[in-house]
Design a protein around this motif. Structure first.
Motif, PDB file in Angstrom:
ATOM      1  N   GLY A 181      -2.310  -6.671  -7.841  1.00  0.00           N
ATOM      2  CA  GLY A 181      -2.714  -5.281  -8.011  1.00  0.00           C
ATOM      3  C   GLY A 181      -2.305  -4.637  -9.311  1.00  0.00           C
ATOM      4  N   ILE A 182      -1.729  -5.389 -10.241  1.00  0.00           N
ATOM      5  CA  ILE A 182      -1.146  -4.767 -11.421  1.00  0.00           C
ATOM      6  C   ILE A 182      -2.186  -4.083 -12.296  1.00  0.00           C
ATOM      7  CG2 ILE A 182      -1.194  -6.923 -12.757  1.00  0.00           C
ATOM      8  CD1 ILE A 182       1.430  -4.083 -12.854  1.00  0.00           C
ATOM      9  N   GLN A 183      -3.375  -4.697 -12.484  1.00  0.00           N
ATOM     10  CA  GLN A 183      -4.379  -4.055 -13.344  1.00  0.00           C
ATOM     11  C   GLN A 183      -4.954  -2.810 -12.672  1.00  0.00           C
ATOM     12  OE1 GLN A 183      -4.247  -5.249 -16.223  1.00  0.00           O
ATOM     13  NE2 GLN A 183      -3.339  -7.243 -15.726  1.00  0.00           N
ATOM     14  N   ALA A 184      -5.161  -2.861 -11.375  1.00  0.00           N
ATOM     15  CA  ALA A 184      -5.649  -1.676 -10.656  1.00  0.00           C
ATOM     16  C   ALA A 184      -4.672  -0.521 -10.802  1.00  0.00           C
ATOM     17  CB  ALA A 184      -5.865  -2.004  -9.180  1.00  0.00           C
ATOM     18  N   MET A 185      -3.372  -0.816 -10.762  1.00  0.00           N
ATOM     19  CA  MET A 185      -2.367   0.223 -10.903  1.00  0.00           C
ATOM     20  C   MET A 185      -2.397   0.818 -12.311  1.00  0.00           C
ATOM     21  SD  MET A 185       0.543  -1.766  -8.691  1.00  0.00           S
ATOM     22  CE  MET A 185       1.943  -0.824  -9.261  1.00  0.00           C
ATOM     23  N   ALA A 203      -3.527 -11.628  -1.178  1.00  0.00           N
ATOM     24  CA  ALA A 203      -3.386 -10.882  -2.424  1.00  0.00           C
ATOM     25  C   ALA A 203      -3.579  -9.390  -2.184  1.00  0.00           C
ATOM     26  CB  ALA A 203      -4.391 -11.392  -3.459  1.00  0.00           C
ATOM     27  N   LEU A 204      -4.556  -9.033  -1.378  1.00  0.00           N
ATOM     28  CA  LEU A 204      -4.807  -7.616  -1.115  1.00  0.00           C
ATOM     29  C   LEU A 204      -3.631  -6.971  -0.384  1.00  0.00           C
ATOM     30  CD1 LEU A 204      -8.583  -7.625  -0.145  1.00  0.00           C
ATOM     31  CD2 LEU A 204      -7.542  -6.873  -2.290  1.00  0.00           C
ATOM     32  N   GLU A 205      -2.969  -7.723   0.491  1.00  0.00           N
ATOM     33  CA  GLU A 205      -1.784  -7.181   1.168  1.00  0.00           C
ATOM     34  C   GLU A 205      -0.680  -6.874   0.158  1.00  0.00           C
ATOM     35  OE1 GLU A 205      -1.244  -6.324   4.231  1.00  0.00           O
ATOM     36  OE2 GLU A 205      -3.058  -7.068   5.213  1.00  0.00           O
ATOM     37  N   PHE A 206      -0.446  -7.806  -0.762  1.00  0.00           N
ATOM     38  CA  PHE A 206       0.563  -7.559  -1.792  1.00  0.00           C
ATOM     39  C   PHE A 206       0.162  -6.374  -2.663  1.00  0.00           C
ATOM     40  CE2 PHE A 206       2.448 -11.808  -1.084  1.00  0.00           C
ATOM     41  CZ  PHE A 206       3.788 -11.503  -1.267  1.00  0.00           C
ATOM     42  N   ALA A 211       1.063  -0.803  -4.551  1.00  0.00           N
ATOM     43  CA  ALA A 211       0.574   0.553  -4.793  1.00  0.00           C
ATOM     44  C   ALA A 211       1.366   1.562  -3.972  1.00  0.00           C
ATOM     45  CB  ALA A 211      -0.920   0.642  -4.467  1.00  0.00           C
ATOM     46  N   ALA A 212       1.616   1.238  -2.700  1.00  0.00           N
ATOM     47  CA  ALA A 212       2.368   2.143  -1.837  1.00  0.00           C
ATOM     48  C   ALA A 212       3.811   2.303  -2.319  1.00  0.00           C
ATOM     49  CB  ALA A 212       2.345   1.634  -0.399  1.00  0.00           C
TER      50      ALA A 212
END
Length: 512
Positions: A181-185, A203-206, A211-212
Motif C-alpha cells: 500500500g505504500i504508493q497508494a498512501m 497484500a490488500l489486508e496489509f 493505511a489504518a
C-alpha cells in the motif's frame, strides 16, 4: 497477517509514538557499521549491540520494538509489554503481529514476530512525513526462501517510484498492484479519493492495515487483476509498481505474487500500458516501473515506444542486464542462493526461456505517460545511466521537464531566441585541456539533481550556457558568440537552438 481492529490499531499507534519508534531513533540504536551490515542483510552486528544494551539494562522501548519487528528476533513478553503499554502483548497477538513461543522451560515467556513492522520517513512536495509500514517477514527473519504469496515491504523499487511521483492535486487516483500500500498512501496525500487494487487478498489486508495504522482514510481497496476492478472508470493520476519481473512459465520455478504477473516475458508491462490508455482522464498522468526485453537484436525501447503509441510518453531506461545476470538477480531475490538444490535448475529454466524467445538483454526503467488533450506531442525514450542521485527529488524534476516540454512545443525558434534563460543552480562545468594550452579539448556539464546527467558540449554551447543569467536573450548571446568565433549568426542559431531546447527539457536551463 494483521487484522483491522480500530481500537487495537489506535493503541499500537499511540505506543509507537510514545516509544519514539522513528527512523532516526532506530538508526541510532546501533552503530553505523552495524547499520551498514543490516542493509546488506546481515543482522548479527546490530543484534550484538542491542543484546549488549539489554544486558546493561539500557534497552529502550524503541530498542525492543526494533529487536522484534526490524531484526525479526524473539523478545521476552515482559519487554514487549513495557514497549506496548496501551496495546499490550495480548493486543499485539490479537492484531496478528506476534505469536507466543514456549521457552525451554515450557512457559510462554517469549513472543515471535509474525510481520515486519518498521518506521519509514520521506520528504515530498508537501513536506517531511513519517509512517509505520507492515509487511511479511523477510528472508533474514524467516531463515529460508520466501513464500509465493509474500507481501513485500518497502524496497529499492518502491522508494524509486514514490520519489518519481509527480505532485498533483486530483480528485481520483489509482494505485495498480498496491502490494503493502505504500504508493497508494503517497498518492493519498494529494488525491481526494484513491483506489488501490491487487490480485493478492493478503497484500490488500496489509495495505488496509498500513493505511489504518497511519490514519489515512481516503483509500478504497479492491481485489482483482490489472484493470478488472476499475472497468469503465477514469483517473487523473495512475501509479503502478507492477509485478513486472520476467519469469519462466514452468512449474518448477515459483511465481511470487509481489513480482510475477503470470504473463510470458514482458507482456505484463505491455498490458499495463495498454490499459492505462483506457483509464486515464484527458490530461491525466500515469507513472510506473517496468522491464522490457531486447529480442533478436530488437531494441527494447522500440517495443515500449510501440506500446505507448497514442499517449504522450517519456521512457527512461536506467539499467540493462544480460540474460544470465537478470536470472541471477531474481533467483537471489526470492531467497535462493547458489548451492541450494533448486538454484541450478531454476537458472537453467530462466536461460531456456530467454533462449527460446531470443532474449539477449532486459531493460529496467521508469515510464511517464499522459493522456493527451489533442494529438500526442511528447515521444521520448532514452537510456540514462544511474548517477547515484537521490530519487526523492525526481518527481519534481519530471514535472518540470514535462511542463518545459509543453512550453517548448508552443515556442518557435524565434520565440525561444527572444527569451532570457537562467542556468539551473545544480549545474557545474568541467574542462580538460592539454598542459600549457588554454583552450579546452573537453567541456562537460554536470547536473547535480534530476537524473544527474553529464553532457559534453562544444565551446559555443558552453559559452551560451554560461551567459544565461536571465539578462540577455538566447538570441543576443548566440549572436555575440558568433561574432567572437567569426561564424555566421543565422548558422550558429540554427545549430544552437535545438540543443538549447534539449537543455531546457533536461533541466540544465530554466525558462523565464
Amino acid at each position: 497477517m494483521p487484522t483491522l481492529d480500530a481500537d487495537l490499531i489506535a493503541g499500537l499507534r499511540a505506543d509507537f509514538a510514545a516509544a519514539d519508534f522513528t527512523v532516526d531513533t532506530v538508526r541510532g540504536l546501533w552503530s553505523e557499521a552495524a547499520g551498514g551490515a543490516l542493509s546488506r542483510s546481515h543482522r548479527i552486528p546490530a543484534e550484538r549491540e542491542l543484546r549488549a544494551a539489554r544486558n546493561a539494562g539500557e534497552l529502550t522501548q524503541a530498542g525492543t520494538l526494533a529487536w522484534l519487528f526490524v531484526l525479526g528476533l524473539p523478545a521476552p513478553v515482559d519487554e514487549l509489554d513495557a514497549a506496548l503499554p496501551s496495546l499490550s502483548t495480548d493486543g499485539a497477538a490479537a492484531l496478528g503481529l506476534i505469536e507466543f513461543a514456549e521457552s525451554g522451560s515450557g512457559e510462554s515467556d517469549l513472543v515471535r514476530p509474525l510481520v515486519d513492522l518498521r518506521p519509514y520517513s520521506f520528504v515530498d512536495a508537501i513536506g517531511p512525513a513519517e509512517w509505520w509500514v507492515a509487511s511479511d517477514l523477510g528472508e533474514l527473519a524467516l531463515g529460508r526462501a520466501l513464500d509465493a504469496d509474500h507481501v513485500l515491504g518497502i524496497g529499492g523499487a518502491s522508494t524509486t517510484l514514490s520519489g518519481l511521483i509527480v505532485a498533483r492535486e486530483v480528485e481520483r487516483a489509482l494505485d495498480l498492484g498496491t502490494g503493502c500500500g505504500i504508493q497508494a498512501m503517497h498518492v493519498a496525500r494529494r488525491a481526494t479519493h484513491v483506489v488501490a487494487t491487487d490480485i493478492s487478498p493478503r497484500a490488500l489486508e496489509f495495505a488496509a492495515f498500513n493505511a489504518a495504522l497511519n490514519g489515512i482514510r481516503n483509500i478504497e481497496f479492491r481485489l482483482g487483476s490489472l484493470f478488472e476492478p476499475v472497468e469503465g472508470e477514469l483517473f487523473e493520476h495512475i501509479v503502478s509498481n507492477p509485478p513486472f519481473v520476467i519469469t519462466p512459465r514452468v512449474d518448477e520455478v515459483p511465481e511470487y505474487e509481489y513480482r510475477d504477473g503470470g504473463f510470458v516475458g514482458d507482456e505484463l508491462v505491455q498490458r499495463v500500458i495498454e490499459g492505462i490508455r483506457h483509464h486515464l482522464a484527458p490530461g491525466g498522468i500515469a507513472q510506473l516501473l517496468g522491464n522490457w526485453e531486447y529480442r533478436d537484436g530488437t531494441d527494447g525501447l522500440d517495443r515500449v515506444r510501440a506500446w505507448s503509441r497514442g499517449l504522450d510518453h517519456w521512457v527512461v531506461e536506467r539499467e540493462l542486464q544480460d540474460a544470465p545476470r537478470y536470472a541471477e538477480t531474481w533467483i537471489r531475490d526470492g531467497g535462493t542462493r547458489s548451492g541450494d538444490p533448486e538454484y541450478d535448475r531454476w537458472y537453467a529454466a530462466w536461460l531456456d526461456d530467454f533462449t527460446a524467445r531470443g532474449v539477449d538483454y532486459v531493460g529496467f526503467g521508469y515510464l511517464t505517460l499522459r493522456a493527451p488533450i489533442g494529438s500526442p506531442t511528447l515521444a521520448r525514450t532514452e537510456q540514462v545511466e544511474s548517477s547515484g542521485t537521490n530519487p526523492a527529488g525526481l518527481g519534481e524534476h519530471v514535472a518540470r521537464a514535462v511542463a518545459a516540454h509543453d512550453a517548448l512545443v508552443r515556442l518557435t525558434d524565434a520565440g525561444l531566441a527572444d527569451l532570457a534563460l537562467t542556468l539551473a543552480g545544480d549545474v557545474t562545468e568541467e574542462r580538460h585541456s592539454w598542459p600549457g594550452d588554454e583552450n579546452p579539448i573537453v567541456i562537460t556539464l554536470h547536473q547535480g539533481a534530476g537524473f544527474g546527467r553529464s553532457l559534453q558540449v562544444d565551446p559555443a554551447l558552453a559559452g551560451l550556457v554560461g551567459a544565461c543569467d536571465g539578462e540577455l536573450t538566447v538570441g543576443q548571446i548566440s549572436d555575440a558568440i558568433a561574432t567572437l568565433f567569426e561564424v555566421g549568426r543565422p548558422e550558429l542559431r540554427a545549430d544552437l537552438l535545438p540543443r538549447v531546447r534539449e537543455l531546457v527539457f533536461t533541466g540544465f536551463l530554466n525558462l523565464p
